[in-house]
Design a protein around this motif. Sequence first.
Motif, PDB file in Angstrom:
ATOM      1  N   TRP A  58       0.889  -1.166   0.000  1.00  0.00           N
ATOM      2  CA  TRP A  58       0.000   0.000   0.000  1.00  0.00           C
ATOM      3  C   TRP A  58       0.919   1.206   0.000  1.00  0.00           C
ATOM      4  O   TRP A  58       1.619   1.476   0.977  1.00  0.00           O
ATOM      5  N   VAL A  59       0.947   1.941  -1.122  1.00  0.00           N
ATOM      6  CA  VAL A  59       1.963   2.965  -1.354  1.00  0.00           C
ATOM      7  C   VAL A  59       1.320   4.311  -1.680  1.00  0.00           C
ATOM      8  O   VAL A  59       0.314   4.382  -2.374  1.00  0.00           O
ATOM      9  N   THR A  60       1.927   5.365  -1.160  1.00  0.00           N
ATOM     10  CA  THR A  60       1.559   6.737  -1.505  1.00  0.00           C
ATOM     11  C   THR A  60       2.685   7.294  -2.365  1.00  0.00           C
ATOM     12  O   THR A  60       3.860   7.205  -1.989  1.00  0.00           O
ATOM     13  N   PHE A  61       2.325   7.851  -3.540  1.00  0.00           N
ATOM     14  CA  PHE A  61       3.351   8.367  -4.447  1.00  0.00           C
ATOM     15  C   PHE A  61       2.748   9.457  -5.323  1.00  0.00           C
ATOM     16  O   PHE A  61       1.536   9.514  -5.509  1.00  0.00           O
ATOM     17  N   PRO A  62       3.602  10.354  -5.872  1.00  0.00           N
ATOM     18  CA  PRO A  62       3.108  11.456  -6.706  1.00  0.00           C
ATOM     19  C   PRO A  62       3.020  11.075  -8.186  1.00  0.00           C
ATOM     20  O   PRO A  62       3.835  10.326  -8.690  1.00  0.00           O
ATOM     21  N   LEU A  63       2.004  11.610  -8.833  1.00  0.00           N
ATOM     22  CA  LEU A  63       1.884  11.559 -10.289  1.00  0.00           C
ATOM     23  C   LEU A  63       1.628  12.976 -10.752  1.00  0.00           C
ATOM     24  O   LEU A  63       0.830  13.693 -10.140  1.00  0.00           O
ATOM     25  N   GLY A  64       2.268  13.366 -11.828  1.00  0.00           N
ATOM     26  CA  GLY A  64       2.057  14.735 -12.283  1.00  0.00           C
ATOM     27  C   GLY A  64       2.332  14.937 -13.743  1.00  0.00           C
ATOM     28  O   GLY A  64       2.805  14.051 -14.438  1.00  0.00           O
ATOM     29  N   THR A  65       2.010  16.139 -14.167  1.00  0.00           N
ATOM     30  CA  THR A  65       2.308  16.554 -15.528  1.00  0.00           C
ATOM     31  C   THR A  65       3.398  17.620 -15.462  1.00  0.00           C
ATOM     32  O   THR A  65       3.477  18.365 -14.485  1.00  0.00           O
ATOM     33  N   PRO A  66       4.250  17.677 -16.468  1.00  0.00           N
ATOM     34  CA  PRO A  66       5.332  18.657 -16.451  1.00  0.00           C
ATOM     35  C   PRO A  66       4.821  20.078 -16.218  1.00  0.00           C
ATOM     36  O   PRO A  66       3.863  20.510 -16.839  1.00  0.00           O
ATOM     37  N   GLY A  67       5.432  20.779 -15.284  1.00  0.00           N
ATOM     38  CA  GLY A  67       5.107  22.170 -15.011  1.00  0.00           C
ATOM     39  C   GLY A  67       3.837  22.388 -14.202  1.00  0.00           C
ATOM     40  O   GLY A  67       3.518  23.506 -13.846  1.00  0.00           O
ATOM     41  N   GLU A  68       3.089  21.344 -13.882  1.00  0.00           N
ATOM     42  CA  GLU A  68       1.826  21.506 -13.165  1.00  0.00           C
ATOM     43  C   GLU A  68       1.889  21.009 -11.730  1.00  0.00           C
ATOM     44  O   GLU A  68       0.933  21.125 -10.994  1.00  0.00           O
ATOM     45  N   GLY A  69       2.983  20.372 -11.362  1.00  0.00           N
ATOM     46  CA  GLY A  69       3.039  19.787 -10.032  1.00  0.00           C
ATOM     47  C   GLY A  69       2.412  18.409 -10.043  1.00  0.00           C
ATOM     48  O   GLY A  69       2.002  17.901 -11.072  1.00  0.00           O
ATOM     49  N   ALA A  70       2.328  17.825  -8.878  1.00  0.00           N
ATOM     50  CA  ALA A  70       1.853  16.451  -8.779  1.00  0.00           C
ATOM     51  C   ALA A  70       0.688  16.344  -7.812  1.00  0.00           C
ATOM     52  O   ALA A  70       0.515  17.181  -6.937  1.00  0.00           O
ATOM     53  N   THR A  71      -0.078  15.307  -7.995  1.00  0.00           N
ATOM     54  CA  THR A  71      -1.087  14.936  -7.010  1.00  0.00           C
ATOM     55  C   THR A  71      -0.638  13.609  -6.405  1.00  0.00           C
ATOM     56  O   THR A  71       0.021  12.805  -7.063  1.00  0.00           O
ATOM     57  N   TRP A  72      -0.980  13.398  -5.161  1.00  0.00           N
ATOM     58  CA  TRP A  72      -0.553  12.196  -4.452  1.00  0.00           C
ATOM     59  C   TRP A  72      -1.607  11.113  -4.594  1.00  0.00           C
ATOM     60  O   TRP A  72      -2.795  11.375  -4.483  1.00  0.00           O
ATOM     61  N   HIS A  73      -1.149   9.909  -4.858  1.00  0.00           N
ATOM     62  CA  HIS A  73      -2.023   8.765  -5.063  1.00  0.00           C
ATOM     63  C   HIS A  73      -1.692   7.683  -4.050  1.00  0.00           C
ATOM     64  O   HIS A  73      -0.529   7.516  -3.681  1.00  0.00           O
ATOM     65  N   ARG A  74      -2.716   6.946  -3.627  1.00  0.00           N
ATOM     66  CA  ARG A  74      -2.525   5.812  -2.721  1.00  0.00           C
ATOM     67  C   ARG A  74      -3.171   4.604  -3.368  1.00  0.00           C
ATOM     68  O   ARG A  74      -4.344   4.651  -3.736  1.00  0.00           O
ATOM     69  N   GLN A  75      -2.389   3.567  -3.531  1.00  0.00           N
ATOM     70  CA  GLN A  75      -2.930   2.356  -4.140  1.00  0.00           C
ATOM     71  C   GLN A  75      -2.032   1.165  -3.844  1.00  0.00           C
ATOM     72  O   GLN A  75      -0.895   1.319  -3.401  1.00  0.00           O
ATOM     73  N   TRP A  76      -2.579  -0.029  -4.100  1.00  0.00           N
ATOM     74  CA  TRP A  76      -1.785  -1.253  -4.018  1.00  0.00           C
ATOM     75  C   TRP A  76      -0.864  -1.309  -5.225  1.00  0.00           C
ATOM     76  O   TRP A  76      -1.297  -1.050  -6.350  1.00  0.00           O
ATOM     77  N   VAL A  77       0.398  -1.656  -4.991  1.00  0.00           N
ATOM     78  CA  VAL A  77       1.406  -1.739  -6.045  1.00  0.00           C
ATOM     79  C   VAL A  77       2.139  -3.058  -5.883  1.00  0.00           C
ATOM     80  O   VAL A  77       2.525  -3.423  -4.762  1.00  0.00           O
ATOM     81  N   LEU A  78       2.318  -3.797  -6.974  1.00  0.00           N
ATOM     82  CA  LEU A  78       3.099  -5.029  -6.907  1.00  0.00           C
ATOM     83  C   LEU A  78       4.491  -4.738  -6.338  1.00  0.00           C
ATOM     84  O   LEU A  78       5.130  -3.745  -6.720  1.00  0.00           O
ATOM     85  N   ALA A  79       4.933  -5.592  -5.451  1.00  0.00           N
ATOM     86  CA  ALA A  79       6.227  -5.382  -4.787  1.00  0.00           C
ATOM     87  C   ALA A  79       7.369  -5.325  -5.796  1.00  0.00           C
ATOM     88  O   ALA A  79       8.393  -4.681  -5.536  1.00  0.00           O
ATOM     89  N   ASP A  80       7.219  -5.973  -6.957  1.00  0.00           N
ATOM     90  CA  ASP A  80       8.255  -5.928  -7.990  1.00  0.00           C
ATOM     91  C   ASP A  80       8.516  -4.520  -8.497  1.00  0.00           C
ATOM     92  O   ASP A  80       9.558  -4.255  -9.094  1.00  0.00           O
ATOM     93  N   ALA A  81       7.577  -3.602  -8.304  1.00  0.00           N
ATOM     94  CA  ALA A  81       7.724  -2.224  -8.771  1.00  0.00           C
ATOM     95  C   ALA A  81       8.329  -1.320  -7.690  1.00  0.00           C
ATOM     96  O   ALA A  81       8.473  -0.119  -7.907  1.00  0.00           O
ATOM     97  N   LEU A  82       8.678  -1.896  -6.545  1.00  0.00           N
ATOM     98  CA  LEU A  82       9.194  -1.107  -5.420  1.00  0.00           C
ATOM     99  C   LEU A  82      10.615  -1.488  -5.089  1.00  0.00           C
ATOM    100  O   LEU A  82      11.005  -2.650  -5.223  1.00  0.00           O
ATOM    101  N   ARG A  83      11.387  -0.504  -4.645  1.00  0.00           N
ATOM    102  CA  ARG A  83      12.709  -0.792  -4.090  1.00  0.00           C
ATOM    103  C   ARG A  83      12.985   0.221  -2.977  1.00  0.00           C
ATOM    104  O   ARG A  83      12.509   1.359  -3.026  1.00  0.00           O
ATOM    105  N   PRO A  84      13.736  -0.195  -1.974  1.00  0.00           N
ATOM    106  CA  PRO A  84      13.981   0.696  -0.827  1.00  0.00           C
ATOM    107  C   PRO A  84      14.765   1.941  -1.250  1.00  0.00           C
ATOM    108  O   PRO A  84      15.536   1.918  -2.204  1.00  0.00           O
ATOM    109  N   ARG A  85      14.535   3.017  -0.515  1.00  0.00           N
ATOM    110  CA  ARG A  85      15.353   4.224  -0.717  1.00  0.00           C
ATOM    111  C   ARG A  85      15.707   4.777   0.667  1.00  0.00           C
ATOM    112  O   ARG A  85      14.965   4.622   1.619  1.00  0.00           O
ATOM    113  N   SER A  86      16.852   5.406   0.721  1.00  0.00           N
ATOM    114  CA  SER A  86      17.208   6.130   1.947  1.00  0.00           C
ATOM    115  C   SER A  86      16.566   7.502   1.816  1.00  0.00           C
ATOM    116  O   SER A  86      15.995   7.781   0.833  1.00  0.00           O
ATOM    117  N   SER A  87      16.593   8.325   2.710  1.00  0.00           N
ATOM    118  CA  SER A  87      15.887   9.621   2.657  1.00  0.00           C
ATOM    119  C   SER A  87      15.988  10.356   1.385  1.00  0.00           C
ATOM    120  O   SER A  87      15.971  10.403   0.349  1.00  0.00           O
TER     121      SER A  87
END
Length: 81
Positions: A52-81
């Motif tokens: 269950w992931v929260t992430f931004p989607l946006g269009t160039p120059g318009e900023g992003a909106t935040w989305h929350r949805q289930w995402v296959l774990a294969d599409a995720l990788r850890p990040r440090s800050s």
Amino acid sequence: MEPPKLVWVDLRRVFPVDAPRGSLPDGLDLTGTVPGTLSTLAATVTGHWVGWVTFPLGTPGEGATWHRQWVLADALRPRSS
């Protein structure tokens, strides 16, 4: 409940599309990798893991909106800050 974990979200794996059908500079960019937060992991009936992931989607120059949805774990990788 554990605090959310920082992840990278590979949008190409979240939104798989076939060959491009043209170029729309003001369209959503579903080809990149964006930062997200992973709240929880769950197993599916087919044995896959999803987060269950929260992430931004946006269009160039318009900023992003935040989305929350289930995402296959294969599409995720850890990040440090």
